[in-house]
Design an enzyme around this catalytic site. Structure first.
Site, PDB file in Angstrom:
ATOM      1  N   LYS A   1       0.842  -1.208   0.000  1.00 24.75           N
ATOM      2  CA  LYS A   1       0.000   0.000   0.000  1.00 24.75           C
ATOM      3  C   LYS A   1       0.875   1.256   0.000  1.00 24.75           C
ATOM      4  O   LYS A   1       2.073   1.198   0.329  1.00 24.75           O
ATOM      5  CB  LYS A   1      -0.898  -0.006   1.242  1.00 24.75           C
ATOM      6  CG  LYS A   1      -0.117  -0.002   2.569  1.00 24.75           C
ATOM      7  CD  LYS A   1      -1.023  -0.260   3.765  1.00 24.75           C
ATOM      8  CE  LYS A   1      -0.230  -0.306   5.058  1.00 24.75           C
ATOM      9  NZ  LYS A   1      -1.080  -0.690   6.209  1.00 24.75           N
TER      10      LYS A   1
ATOM     11  N   TYR B   1      17.514  29.544   9.343  1.00 25.71           N
ATOM     12  CA  TYR B   1      16.328  30.299   9.780  1.00 25.71           C
ATOM     13  C   TYR B   1      16.316  30.471  11.294  1.00 25.71           C
ATOM     14  O   TYR B   1      16.590  29.519  12.045  1.00 25.71           O
ATOM     15  CB  TYR B   1      15.052  29.544   9.401  1.00 25.71           C
ATOM     16  CG  TYR B   1      14.648  29.671   7.953  1.00 25.71           C
ATOM     17  CD1 TYR B   1      14.383  30.907   7.379  1.00 25.71           C
ATOM     18  CD2 TYR B   1      14.492  28.528   7.169  1.00 25.71           C
ATOM     19  CE1 TYR B   1      13.981  31.008   6.052  1.00 25.71           C
ATOM     20  CE2 TYR B   1      14.085  28.616   5.849  1.00 25.71           C
ATOM     21  CZ  TYR B   1      13.836  29.870   5.292  1.00 25.71           C
ATOM     22  OH  TYR B   1      13.439  29.961   3.990  1.00 25.71           O
TER      23      TYR B   1
HETATM   24  C1  LIG Z   1      -0.364  -1.758   6.858  1.00 22.00           C
HETATM   25  C2  LIG Z   1      -1.000  -3.016   7.263  1.00 22.00           C
HETATM   26  C3  LIG Z   1      -0.242  -4.197   7.372  1.00 22.00           C
HETATM   27  C4  LIG Z   1       1.270  -4.208   7.277  1.00 22.00           C
HETATM   28  O1  LIG Z   1       1.788  -3.792   8.518  1.00 22.00           O
HETATM   29  P1  LIG Z   1       3.349  -3.727   8.826  1.00 22.00           P
HETATM   30  O2  LIG Z   1       3.420  -3.367  10.257  1.00 22.00           O
HETATM   31  O3  LIG Z   1       3.890  -2.639   7.936  1.00 22.00           O
HETATM   32  O4  LIG Z   1       3.933  -5.029   8.504  1.00 22.00           O
HETATM   33  C5  LIG Z   1      -0.909  -5.383   7.618  1.00 22.00           C
HETATM   34  N1  LIG Z   1      -2.247  -5.406   7.794  1.00 22.00           N
HETATM   35  C6  LIG Z   1      -3.000  -4.287   7.740  1.00 22.00           C
HETATM   36  C7  LIG Z   1      -4.466  -4.385   7.957  1.00 22.00           C
HETATM   37  C8  LIG Z   1      -2.401  -3.062   7.486  1.00 22.00           C
HETATM   38  O5  LIG Z   1      -3.157  -1.960   7.460  1.00 22.00           O
END
Ligand SMILES: *Cc1c(COP(=O)(O)O)cnc(C)c1O
Length: 362
Positions: free
Chosen positions: A43, A258
């Site tokens: 994702k 800054y």
């Molecule tokens: C993002 C996500 C994962 C992966 O999690 P990690 O901690 O990055 O391994 C797995 N299951 C769901 C439902 C997620 O939203």
């Protein structure tokens, strides 16, 4: 290329992405969860590292066959990137009226999150494979326990996988982990003979109890530890680097950056590096952050700006030169350390990498 990718600036920041270490991290999860299938969570543009290249590499070199994204638009892009490769693609968000066509065209599998969504899938995609996310204690997304019997009895609903997600897996000793596990097992009795999936990266590394049939690995593939403590079995994948574009000698009393928050106490050498918070290095990395230059550590001097970061290189044994590269995190500064010093987590350092950071695959 991500949608927001622009032509990289010649002298700007880049992220080296070590695809060999990506595959080694996949193997690490595979041996830690040897009785389970390992699926890759890609994702959010594969945690900022580039959906197409990451997914193709995992499919070709690690033989990964199951992928998770959130939105069907991501799923369609993934299907396109994977071409004729065999792959199951799950979408955590499930479907809506507007996205049903995408599920059909790109052969996506929804993760259903409510009774209504389950009913909708059964009505429109009768008999087609679906999975269901059950709420077990995180109270974020997923079907309520009290709706499971109704969902299980829906005609034309073909649930092949039941999943849930741990709220506190970054701390393996947290009591909510085992409470969620028990609730998950109870929930799963409504859906006999389905694939069960509970663990993400952390769960996969927490032992057999948390692995079930399929683990959904994300951050560990990309080089981040899923725990509060670093886990050095996980190899660095992304290294954020940028060149030194100016070197300047300053006198005691001279200010840097800054707000003039940094005042030299002695004659100093300041290196200006072509990366800033606009590229994803957190602005609150000043004054605590440090970077690696030619194998030595040096502190950030003055505020981090959008495009530039100034480093005090006075105390380095080897005086750096224009064009030398500075590493903010990666192989010399582990991402876990960079995240801790900037009060972040490796997840948001990766997903926060800016659009103009050139993704370079090694
Ligand atoms: C993002 C996500 C994962 C992966 O999690 P990690 O901690 O990055 O391994 C797995 N299951 C769901 C439902 C997620 O939203």
């Amino acid at each position: 290329m991500s949608a927001n990718h622009i032509t990289p600036p010649l002298q700007g920041p880049w992220v080296d992405i070590d695809l060999g270490n990506l595959c080694e991290n996949f193997s690490l999860i595979r041996s830690a969860a040897s009785d389970s299938e390992v699926a890759a969570v890609v994702k959010c543009n594969a945690y900022g590292l580039g959906l197409a290249k990451i997914a193709q590499t995992l499919a070709d070199r690690a033989k990964c066959k199951t992928f998770f994204v959130v939105y069907p638009e991501e799923g369609a892009a993934l299907r396109n990137a994977l071409g004729h490769r065999e792959a199951r693609i799950f979408c955590f968000a499930g479907q809506t009226d507007q996205t049903l066509a995408l599920f059909d065209q790109a052969k996506l599998i929804p993760v259903l999150n409510t009774l209504e969504q389950a009913q909708h899938w059964a009505d429109h995609c009768s008999g087609r494979e679906a999975s269901i996310h059950v709420e077990t204690g995180m109270n974020r997304i997923g079907a309520d326990f009290s709706d499971l019997a109704k969902i299980a009895s829906l005609k034309n609903l073909n649930v092949k996988m039941v999943m849930t997600h741990l709220a506190c897996a970054s701390d393996p000793d947290h009591p909510l982990n085992s409470a969620q596990r028990e609730k998950f097992i109870a929930a799963a009795t409504h859906f006999p003979d389905t694939t069960l999936s509970l663990g993400a990266s952390a769960g996969a590394l927490m032992g057999r109890e948390y692995q079930f049939d399929l683990v959904r690995a994300g951050i560990a593939l990309y080089g981040g530890a899923p725990f509060d403590e670093d886990d050095t079995r996980i190899k660095p994948v992304a290294s954020l680097r940028a060149p030194i574009v100016q070197l300047r000698n300053i006198a005691p009393g001279d200010a840097v950056g800054y707000g003039a928050t940094y005042i030299a106490k002695k004659p100093s050498v300041i290196a200006t590096v072509a990366a800033g918070y606009g590229d994803g290095y957190p602005r609150n990395g000043s004054p605590v952050g440090n970077v690696s230059i030619n194998g030595e550590r040096a502190p950030i001097a003055g505020r981090i700006s959008m495009d530039f970061i100034t480093i005090d290189v006075s105390d380095l044994k080897k005086r750096p030169e224009l064009g030398d590269s500075v590493e903010f995190f990666g192989s010399a500064v582990r991402i876990h350390e960079a995240a801790q010093t900037t009060n972040r987590v490796s997840y948001d350092l990766l997903t926060g990498l800016g659009g103009r950071v050139d993704r370079r695959y090694l």
